[in-house]
Design a protein around this motif. Structure first.
Motif, PDB file in Angstrom:
ATOM      1  N   THR A 138       0.827  -1.202   0.000  1.00  0.00           N
ATOM      2  CA  THR A 138       0.000   0.000   0.000  1.00  0.00           C
ATOM      3  C   THR A 138       0.862   1.252   0.000  1.00  0.00           C
ATOM      4  N   THR A 139       0.276   2.344  -0.483  1.00  0.00           N
ATOM      5  CA  THR A 139       0.906   3.661  -0.430  1.00  0.00           C
ATOM      6  C   THR A 139      -0.188   4.704  -0.458  1.00  0.00           C
ATOM      7  N   THR A 140       0.128   5.941  -0.134  1.00  0.00           N
ATOM      8  CA  THR A 140      -0.845   7.014  -0.163  1.00  0.00           C
ATOM      9  C   THR A 140      -0.306   8.174  -0.991  1.00  0.00           C
ATOM     10  N   GLY A 143      -4.095  12.074  -0.466  1.00  0.00           N
ATOM     11  CA  GLY A 143      -5.259  11.626   0.288  1.00  0.00           C
ATOM     12  C   GLY A 143      -5.849  10.313  -0.178  1.00  0.00           C
ATOM     13  N   TYR A 144      -5.321   9.756  -1.249  1.00  0.00           N
ATOM     14  CA  TYR A 144      -5.791   8.466  -1.765  1.00  0.00           C
ATOM     15  C   TYR A 144      -4.885   7.343  -1.264  1.00  0.00           C
ATOM     16  N   THR A 145      -5.489   6.224  -0.918  1.00  0.00           N
ATOM     17  CA  THR A 145      -4.733   5.024  -0.552  1.00  0.00           C
ATOM     18  C   THR A 145      -4.824   4.026  -1.699  1.00  0.00           C
ATOM     19  N   LEU A 164      -8.316   1.500  -5.013  1.00  0.00           N
ATOM     20  CA  LEU A 164      -8.163   2.860  -4.518  1.00  0.00           C
ATOM     21  C   LEU A 164      -9.281   3.213  -3.541  1.00  0.00           C
ATOM     22  N   THR A 165      -8.882   3.815  -2.425  1.00  0.00           N
ATOM     23  CA  THR A 165      -9.837   4.310  -1.442  1.00  0.00           C
ATOM     24  C   THR A 165      -9.439   5.717  -1.018  1.00  0.00           C
ATOM     25  N   LYS A 166     -10.405   6.459  -0.487  1.00  0.00           N
ATOM     26  CA  LYS A 166     -10.151   7.789   0.066  1.00  0.00           C
ATOM     27  C   LYS A 166     -11.040   7.972   1.281  1.00  0.00           C
ATOM     28  N   ASP A 167     -10.418   8.333   2.389  1.00  0.00           N
ATOM     29  CA  ASP A 167     -11.143   8.463   3.660  1.00  0.00           C
ATOM     30  C   ASP A 167     -11.877   7.173   4.002  1.00  0.00           C
ATOM     31  N   HIS A 237      -2.741  12.301 -10.513  1.00  0.00           N
ATOM     32  CA  HIS A 237      -2.043  11.846  -9.313  1.00  0.00           C
ATOM     33  C   HIS A 237      -1.040  10.758  -9.695  1.00  0.00           C
ATOM     34  N   ALA A 239       1.087   7.725  -7.812  1.00  0.00           N
ATOM     35  CA  ALA A 239       1.376   6.946  -6.612  1.00  0.00           C
ATOM     36  C   ALA A 239       2.566   6.038  -6.888  1.00  0.00           C
TER      37      ALA A 239
END
Length: 246
Positions: A138-140, A143-145, A164-167, A237, A239
């Motif tokens: 994983t990385t961020t 604000g996105y993981t 991808l997830t956010k919050d 973005h 990553a």
């Protein structure tokens, strides 16, 4: 095969392949300031190639990576009528860099063949190497993981997935980028060998995600630094994540 650039089975470390050659007079680039890198692709007849096929909306994809796998840049240079390409690079830190040209001739003996050629340059100054981040799924970024999974073995095709997830919530608003929902480039630790992969997920408007699948082929075992580029809200973005290939 959908989702796989055939050039990904090579390593992109040569300046010449199949009669095609990446030519440039530049061996150094300025330190810590924007610069342009000019090059040509010559064909088997020794003349500059000017006929290139469109791949993911572009006739040429250009990449820059520092030897410690930092400073990644992905550009789309412009070509003059004489076949000279100009790539506008953002500021480069001191140290050795490798510059890659990814393209497909649209005529001649190499017509339809995906090629990746590269040359090296030096950026003057004191080069301080950055330690490659440890292998992690994983990385961020912004604000996105990003979570990446896959049982990868050198020289073998495997599925690689990115979620991808956010919050803490799944991301479902990915926008198309170069006719896909994400662009994935990877470089091998030690020799900066190149691998170029694309998602198999079909593009359907501005609501891609949260999962993307890739057809992955890595030529060598070891640690690879992956750069996943995706767009949301009109912003691109990037990553970066380190994976191990067995």
């Amino acid at each position: 095969m959908p989702g796989m650039d055939t050039a990904s089975t090579g390593n992109g470390l040569a300046a010449a392949k199949g009669g095609y050659r990446m030519m440039s007079a530049a061996t150094t680039l300025p330190t810590d300031e924007a610069a342009v890198y000019r090059f040509t692709i010559t064909g088997p007849d020794g003349k500059p190639v000017t006929d290139f096929a469109v791949d993911q909306t572009k006739r040429m994809h250009f990449y820059a990576i520092r030897s410690d796998l930092t400073g990644f840049q992905h550009l789309h240079p412009t070509m003059a009528a004489d076949g000279t390409w100009t790539a506008p690079l953002a500021a480069l830190r001191p140290g050795p860099w490798r510059l890659y040209a990814s393209f497909t001739p649209d005529s001649g003996s190499g017509e339809g063949e995906d090629l990746v050629l590269s040359r090296t340059v030096k950026v003057p100054g004191t080069a301080k190497a950055t330690t490659l981040p440890k292998v992690s799924g994983t990385t961020t970024v912004d604000g996105y993981t990003v979570a990446v999974k896959g049982d990868l073995m050198a020289g073998m095709a495997h599925e690689l997935t990115a979620s991808l997830t956010k919050d803490g919530k799944p991301v479902t608003d990915l926008q198309p980028y170069l006719d896909t929902y994400a662009h994935l480039t990877a470089f091998h630790q030690g020799d900066t060998a190149f691998a170029h992969l694309h998602p198999e997920t079909r593009v359907d408007g501005d609501h891609g995600g949260p999962a993307l699948s890739f057809h992955a082929v890595f030529a060598q075992s070891g640690d690879w630094r992956l750069f996943l580029q995706f767009r949301t809200g009109g912003k691109l973005h990037t990553a970066a994540i380190t994976l191990h290939v067995g």
